[in-house]
Motif scaffolding. Sequence first.
Motif, PDB file in Angstrom:
ATOM      1  N   ALA A 126       0.808  -1.222   0.000  1.00  0.00           N
ATOM      2  CA  ALA A 126       0.000   0.000   0.000  1.00  0.00           C
ATOM      3  C   ALA A 126       0.837   1.266   0.000  1.00  0.00           C
ATOM      4  CB  ALA A 126      -0.920   0.006   1.224  1.00  0.00           C
ATOM      5  N   ALA A 127       2.020   1.203   0.598  1.00  0.00           N
ATOM      6  CA  ALA A 127       2.858   2.395   0.765  1.00  0.00           C
ATOM      7  C   ALA A 127       3.516   2.809  -0.544  1.00  0.00           C
ATOM      8  CB  ALA A 127       3.923   2.114   1.815  1.00  0.00           C
ATOM      9  N   PRO A 128       3.844   4.088  -0.687  1.00  0.00           N
ATOM     10  CA  PRO A 128       4.610   4.532  -1.852  1.00  0.00           C
ATOM     11  C   PRO A 128       5.939   3.790  -1.952  1.00  0.00           C
ATOM     12  CG  PRO A 128       3.690   6.409  -0.692  1.00  0.00           C
ATOM     13  CD  PRO A 128       3.453   5.207   0.187  1.00  0.00           C
ATOM     14  N   HIS A 129       6.436   3.691  -3.150  1.00  0.00           N
ATOM     15  CA  HIS A 129       7.665   2.932  -3.409  1.00  0.00           C
ATOM     16  C   HIS A 129       8.815   3.394  -2.528  1.00  0.00           C
ATOM     17  CE1 HIS A 129      11.282   1.615  -5.613  1.00  0.00           C
ATOM     18  NE2 HIS A 129      10.522   0.577  -5.934  1.00  0.00           N
ATOM     19  N   ALA A 130       8.888   4.685  -2.236  1.00  0.00           N
ATOM     20  CA  ALA A 130      10.002   5.232  -1.463  1.00  0.00           C
ATOM     21  C   ALA A 130      10.106   4.634  -0.067  1.00  0.00           C
ATOM     22  CB  ALA A 130       9.871   6.749  -1.357  1.00  0.00           C
ATOM     23  N   HIS A 131       9.006   4.082   0.460  1.00  0.00           N
ATOM     24  CA  HIS A 131       9.010   3.552   1.830  1.00  0.00           C
ATOM     25  C   HIS A 131       9.077   2.030   1.890  1.00  0.00           C
ATOM     26  CE1 HIS A 131       8.115   7.595   3.066  1.00  0.00           C
ATOM     27  NE2 HIS A 131       6.980   7.606   2.398  1.00  0.00           N
ATOM     28  N   ARG A 132       9.046   1.360   0.770  1.00  0.00           N
ATOM     29  CA  ARG A 132       8.911  -0.098   0.797  1.00  0.00           C
ATOM     30  C   ARG A 132      10.163  -0.796   1.320  1.00  0.00           C
ATOM     31  NH1 ARG A 132       5.490  -0.857  -4.899  1.00  0.00           N
ATOM     32  NH2 ARG A 132       3.638   0.265  -4.127  1.00  0.00           N
ATOM     33  N   ALA A 133      11.334  -0.294   0.995  1.00  0.00           N
ATOM     34  CA  ALA A 133      12.560  -0.917   1.500  1.00  0.00           C
ATOM     35  C   ALA A 133      12.642  -0.772   3.015  1.00  0.00           C
ATOM     36  CB  ALA A 133      13.788  -0.291   0.842  1.00  0.00           C
ATOM     37  N   PHE A 134      12.212   0.381   3.520  1.00  0.00           N
ATOM     38  CA  PHE A 134      12.211   0.594   4.969  1.00  0.00           C
ATOM     39  C   PHE A 134      11.260  -0.378   5.658  1.00  0.00           C
ATOM     40  CE2 PHE A 134      10.387   2.475   8.783  1.00  0.00           C
ATOM     41  CZ  PHE A 134      11.525   2.865   9.485  1.00  0.00           C
ATOM     42  N   ILE A 135      10.055  -0.544   5.113  1.00  0.00           N
ATOM     43  CA  ILE A 135       9.088  -1.474   5.702  1.00  0.00           C
ATOM     44  C   ILE A 135       9.640  -2.899   5.673  1.00  0.00           C
ATOM     45  CG2 ILE A 135       6.763  -2.456   5.461  1.00  0.00           C
ATOM     46  CD1 ILE A 135       5.939   0.307   4.286  1.00  0.00           C
ATOM     47  N   ALA A 136      10.366  -3.229   4.617  1.00  0.00           N
ATOM     48  CA  ALA A 136      10.992  -4.554   4.546  1.00  0.00           C
ATOM     49  C   ALA A 136      12.041  -4.715   5.647  1.00  0.00           C
ATOM     50  CB  ALA A 136      11.629  -4.757   3.176  1.00  0.00           C
ATOM     51  N   ARG A 137      12.826  -3.669   5.918  1.00  0.00           N
ATOM     52  CA  ARG A 137      13.817  -3.735   6.994  1.00  0.00           C
ATOM     53  C   ARG A 137      13.139  -3.883   8.343  1.00  0.00           C
ATOM     54  NH1 ARG A 137      16.109   0.479   4.046  1.00  0.00           N
ATOM     55  NH2 ARG A 137      15.598   2.056   5.621  1.00  0.00           N
ATOM     56  N   LEU A 138      12.043  -3.157   8.529  1.00  0.00           N
ATOM     57  CA  LEU A 138      11.298  -3.267   9.777  1.00  0.00           C
ATOM     58  C   LEU A 138      10.750  -4.687   9.940  1.00  0.00           C
ATOM     59  CD1 LEU A 138       8.824  -0.607  11.126  1.00  0.00           C
ATOM     60  CD2 LEU A 138       8.186  -3.022  11.132  1.00  0.00           C
ATOM     61  N   GLY A 139      10.220  -5.236   8.856  1.00  0.00           N
ATOM     62  CA  GLY A 139       9.719  -6.606   8.910  1.00  0.00           C
ATOM     63  C   GLY A 139      10.818  -7.602   9.221  1.00  0.00           C
ATOM     64  N   ALA A 140      11.995  -7.397   8.626  1.00  0.00           N
ATOM     65  CA  ALA A 140      13.119  -8.311   8.873  1.00  0.00           C
ATOM     66  C   ALA A 140      13.529  -8.284  10.338  1.00  0.00           C
ATOM     67  CB  ALA A 140      14.292  -7.934   7.974  1.00  0.00           C
ATOM     68  N   LEU A 141      13.477  -7.086  10.948  1.00  0.00           N
ATOM     69  CA  LEU A 141      13.807  -6.975  12.365  1.00  0.00           C
ATOM     70  C   LEU A 141      12.851  -7.826  13.205  1.00  0.00           C
ATOM     71  CD1 LEU A 141      14.773  -3.733  14.191  1.00  0.00           C
ATOM     72  CD2 LEU A 141      13.054  -5.228  15.194  1.00  0.00           C
TER      73      LEU A 141
END
Length: 280
Positions: A262-277
Amino acid sequence: MLPRRLFLRTLATAAVAPFTALHAAPSASVRIVVEGRGPWGKASPGDIGRVAESAAGELWKWCPQTRMDGIRIYRRPDFPQTDFGRGIDGRIAIGLAVEHQRWSQFAFQFAHEFCHALAQHSAVGIRGWHEPRHANLWLEESLCETASLFALRRMSESWRTRPPYRNWRDFAPHHAAYAAERLAERRHQLPEGRSFRAWFAENENSMRANHALREKNVIVARELLPLFEAAPENWEAIPYLNHGPRVRGRLLREKIADWQAAAPHAHRAFIARLGALLGV
């Protein structure tokens, strides 16, 4: 033994690694009104409003594309809360459970509730699903706890040079000290010798059953805080948090995938890092 004030200042910088100074693009202030004079003790509505604007501003300035209606702050006798409904004036209603001139506590509570407002009441967030109870609500609570710690630590810096009033400059270190005291509480730390990944695997189910286990929310928040301090522009991902299928028991990996999609592309890598944590 260190004097208490020096000890707290040390904790403020040591409890979580210090953030790298970054500067956001200017953003219009959040429109806030504060109800009444009586319920707040020795604190005036005007001063409360200035503290709330400062706390919200530490998040809001990183959300230049986000739109949100004004906020009405009222006094609650029990606990802080962001209401699902709106008042007749159309403002977002946020209740705070603090009085007198406890500015750090005001800032802490309001930053937490402002994060809920971003997730639930912003122009994007309001289109998401807001079932009062669902299995991943603990994640929003932990993010909002992170927002409180983030705002206080930032305010401790911004008030040194740009306090709401010049005579409040000396209060700046108290914001960092308030955050540090919360992080220093033993119940807000991992058990000795336990990794966060192992702790989370043992505690996720209890948080899914009860989103408001505050000691556990703080343990998660202290892991999330360095991510947001290193990349604060990702506060603008919060309005997309609750988008996705309306399923109460959604797995965490599904929740993170919904948020990322749902988030803009600019935030997707960050959300992935948060998920990995979180082991996703």
